[in-house]
Design an enzyme around this catalytic site. Structure first.
Site, PDB file in Angstrom:
ATOM      1  N   HIS A  23       8.110 -13.410 -31.693  1.00 41.89           N
ATOM      2  CA  HIS A  23       9.235 -12.989 -30.989  1.00 41.89           C
ATOM      3  C   HIS A  23       8.945 -13.089 -29.426  1.00 41.89           C
ATOM      4  O   HIS A  23       9.456 -13.810 -28.822  1.00 41.89           O
ATOM      5  CB  HIS A  23      10.319 -12.239 -31.204  1.00 41.89           C
ATOM      6  CG  HIS A  23      11.554 -12.264 -31.154  1.00 41.89           C
ATOM      7  ND1 HIS A  23      12.083 -11.136 -29.954  1.00 41.89           N
ATOM      8  CD2 HIS A  23      12.588 -12.861 -31.204  1.00 41.89           C
ATOM      9  CE1 HIS A  23      13.088 -11.649 -29.473  1.00 41.89           C
ATOM     10  NE2 HIS A  23      13.763 -12.162 -29.985  1.00 41.89           N
ATOM     11  N   GLU A  26       7.698 -15.901 -27.803  1.00 35.79           N
ATOM     12  CA  GLU A  26       8.734 -17.799 -28.089  1.00 35.79           C
ATOM     13  C   GLU A  26       9.262 -16.956 -26.752  1.00 35.79           C
ATOM     14  O   GLU A  26       9.516 -18.113 -26.516  1.00 35.79           O
ATOM     15  CB  GLU A  26       9.382 -17.390 -29.190  1.00 35.79           C
ATOM     16  CG  GLU A  26      10.630 -18.467 -28.902  1.00 35.79           C
ATOM     17  CD  GLU A  26      11.541 -17.657 -29.515  1.00 35.79           C
ATOM     18  OE1 GLU A  26      12.946 -17.620 -28.565  1.00 35.79           O
ATOM     19  OE2 GLU A  26      11.878 -16.516 -30.842  1.00 35.79           O
ATOM     20  N   HIS A  27       9.871 -16.199 -25.946  1.00 34.53           N
ATOM     21  CA  HIS A  27      10.531 -15.730 -24.759  1.00 34.53           C
ATOM     22  C   HIS A  27      10.368 -16.870 -24.164  1.00 34.53           C
ATOM     23  O   HIS A  27      10.261 -16.599 -22.747  1.00 34.53           O
ATOM     24  CB  HIS A  27      10.477 -14.189 -25.220  1.00 34.53           C
ATOM     25  CG  HIS A  27      12.003 -13.803 -25.538  1.00 34.53           C
ATOM     26  ND1 HIS A  27      13.224 -13.454 -24.956  1.00 34.53           N
ATOM     27  CD2 HIS A  27      13.299 -14.259 -27.198  1.00 34.53           C
ATOM     28  CE1 HIS A  27      13.710 -12.729 -25.864  1.00 34.53           C
ATOM     29  NE2 HIS A  27      13.821 -13.422 -27.321  1.00 34.53           N
ATOM     30  N   GLU A 104      18.147  -6.936 -26.656  1.00 34.65           N
ATOM     31  CA  GLU A 104      18.106  -7.805 -28.207  1.00 34.65           C
ATOM     32  C   GLU A 104      18.197  -6.870 -29.351  1.00 34.65           C
ATOM     33  O   GLU A 104      19.065  -6.565 -30.592  1.00 34.65           O
ATOM     34  CB  GLU A 104      17.642  -8.725 -28.659  1.00 34.65           C
ATOM     35  CG  GLU A 104      17.839  -9.993 -29.166  1.00 34.65           C
ATOM     36  CD  GLU A 104      16.893 -10.857 -29.350  1.00 34.65           C
ATOM     37  OE1 GLU A 104      17.084 -11.908 -30.459  1.00 34.65           O
ATOM     38  OE2 GLU A 104      15.756 -10.975 -28.440  1.00 34.65           O
TER      39      GLU A 104
END
Length: 412
Positions: A23, A26-27, A104
């Site tokens: 994840h 991906e950022h 987040e």
């Protein structure tokens, strides 16, 4: 037109130390490339052509996509492929993005529905990739280095694990040529392998997240089947028929306002605003979940109502009239789900990236139409068992309340 690039990696492909790395990577892919050095350069170029763009990470795959007017087809593909292939991971951006991802994590931790979903997953799968958070933990995210990103990307992002999906109105030959040009020199590598899911449950389980809330959010889950193998034993050997029957069972229980649970919980008891059910299948495990948000002082009553419907379905099965309704509901849902280029690309891309084959809309429709009453009734008897039931809830409850909840969910 939409351009999407998928890669077979996610939480299922991580070690405990790497949890959240897919994840985070991906950022970071949007933080600059060799051709577009900064995050602003990428964002400005997308915005200048009016593109809708984003990325996502799931347990089994990660995706990058953008869509815009067909006249920008070549431009859209160029930016998406550049982000995927040529990200540079600037060191100063890594430290800043850690703060973003940690916020987040905090955002979802503050949300009761997200929290109970996390708790339900942990209860089902425990300390293994299937039970870990896609975002990772604050500790794991804080530990990531540029070397971690580079090494993980090198191992996971290669030709055998990459799928390019194009959907919408475009010139096929032109796009095929651009794909070959952009991706033709990717390292071949080896096909990624995901961790096997271990399941060992012999009796009902309850997990409580104690917090002050205006209502209690609960998820009642029942262990089911994997879409390839694993899960609870079944008399239905064809995994496609088994999976379709499970989804039909879920629809009968909690799909739509005429479903059993909606009628019971909202119309008869007036006990909640939302209630529903869904089926989730991994390669080697699966579950059927029932979720609801109810008044704090009516949780036991709500559980009794849900379990009453579970027992009734297990004993009586599905009626002919109900089966017809379920089929039409699922068929319409399939068509509506494929109305956008994004959904269309994800539908076909997911099958290919996770199972190495494409299942068409017509094939899914035939499975839905072919589901038999006997198959759904069999699935209900196999799935609705006390040995595979789990309850996760978040609200003003204590560990001492577990006994009462266990007594209710054990009556199947």
């Amino acid at each position: 037109m939409l351009a999407m690039v998928l890669v077979a990696t996610g939480t299922d492909y991580e070690t405990k130390k790497q949890n959240g790395l897919a994840h985070f990577l991906e950022h970071m892919c949007f933080k600059g490339t060799t051709k577009r050095p900064t995050a602003k350069d990428i964002a400005l170029e997308f915005d200048t052509i009016g593109a809708d763009y984003n990325a996502f990470t799931s347990r089994g795959y990660t995706g990058y996509y953008a869509r815009a007017h067909k006249k920008h087809a070549s431009h859209i593909f160029d930016i998406v492929s550049d982000v995927y292939l040529n990200s540079t991971f600037p060191g100063e951006e890594i430290e800043k993005e850690k703060g973003v991802v940690i916020q987040e994590i905090n955002m979802y931790a503050d949300d009761p529905q997200s929290r109970v979903s996390k708790l339900a997953t942990e209860l089902l799968y425990g300390d293994q990739p299937a039970g870990w958070e896609i975002l990772g933990t604050k500790e794991s995210v804080s530990s990531f280095t540029r070397s971690d990103l580079v090494q993980y990307r090198k191992k996971q992002y290669d030709a055998k694990n990459t799928l390019v999906v194009i959907a919408g109105n475009f010139d096929e030959k032109s796009i095929e040529s651009e794909i070959k040009k952009a991706f033709g020199k990717m390292p071949t590598g080896q096909k990624n392998t995901r961790a096997k899911t271990k399941v060992a449950q012999k009796e009902p389980q309850v997990a409580i997240d104690t917090r002050t809330t205006d209502q209690t959010h609960l998820i009642l889950s029942f262990r089911a089947y994997g879409y390839e193998k694993g899960g609870v034993p079944s008399k239905i050997k064809d995994e496609k028929k088994r999976a379709s029957a499970l989804r039909s069972l879920s629809t009968a229980l909690g799909g739509g306002m005429s479903s059993r649970l909606f009628q019971k919980m909202r119309e008869e008891l007036g006990i909640c605003y939302y209630v529903g059910s869904s089926a989730s299948l991994r390669a080697d495990a699966g579950n059927l979940i029932i979720s609801a948000g109810v008044a704090n002082d009516r949780v036991k009553e709500a559980l009794e109502g849900i379990m009453e419907e579970v027992r009734r379905f297990k004993a009586e099965g599905i009626s002919t009239e109900e089966l017809t309704k379920v089929k039409e509901y699922r068929l319409s849902g399939l068509v509506l789900h494929l109305e956008t280029t994004e959904d269309f690309a994800d539908f076909y891309g997911k099958e290919e990236i996770t199972r190495d084959k494409i299942t068409t809309e017509d094939e899914v429709s035939k499975r839905i139409e072919g589901v038999k009453k006997e198959e759904i009734d069999t699935v209900a008897r196999e799935v609705f068992k006390a040995s595979g039931v789990n309850l996760a809830l978040t609200g003003p409850f204590k560990e001492s309340d577990k006994k009462a909840f266990l007594e209710i969910i054990s009556k199947i």
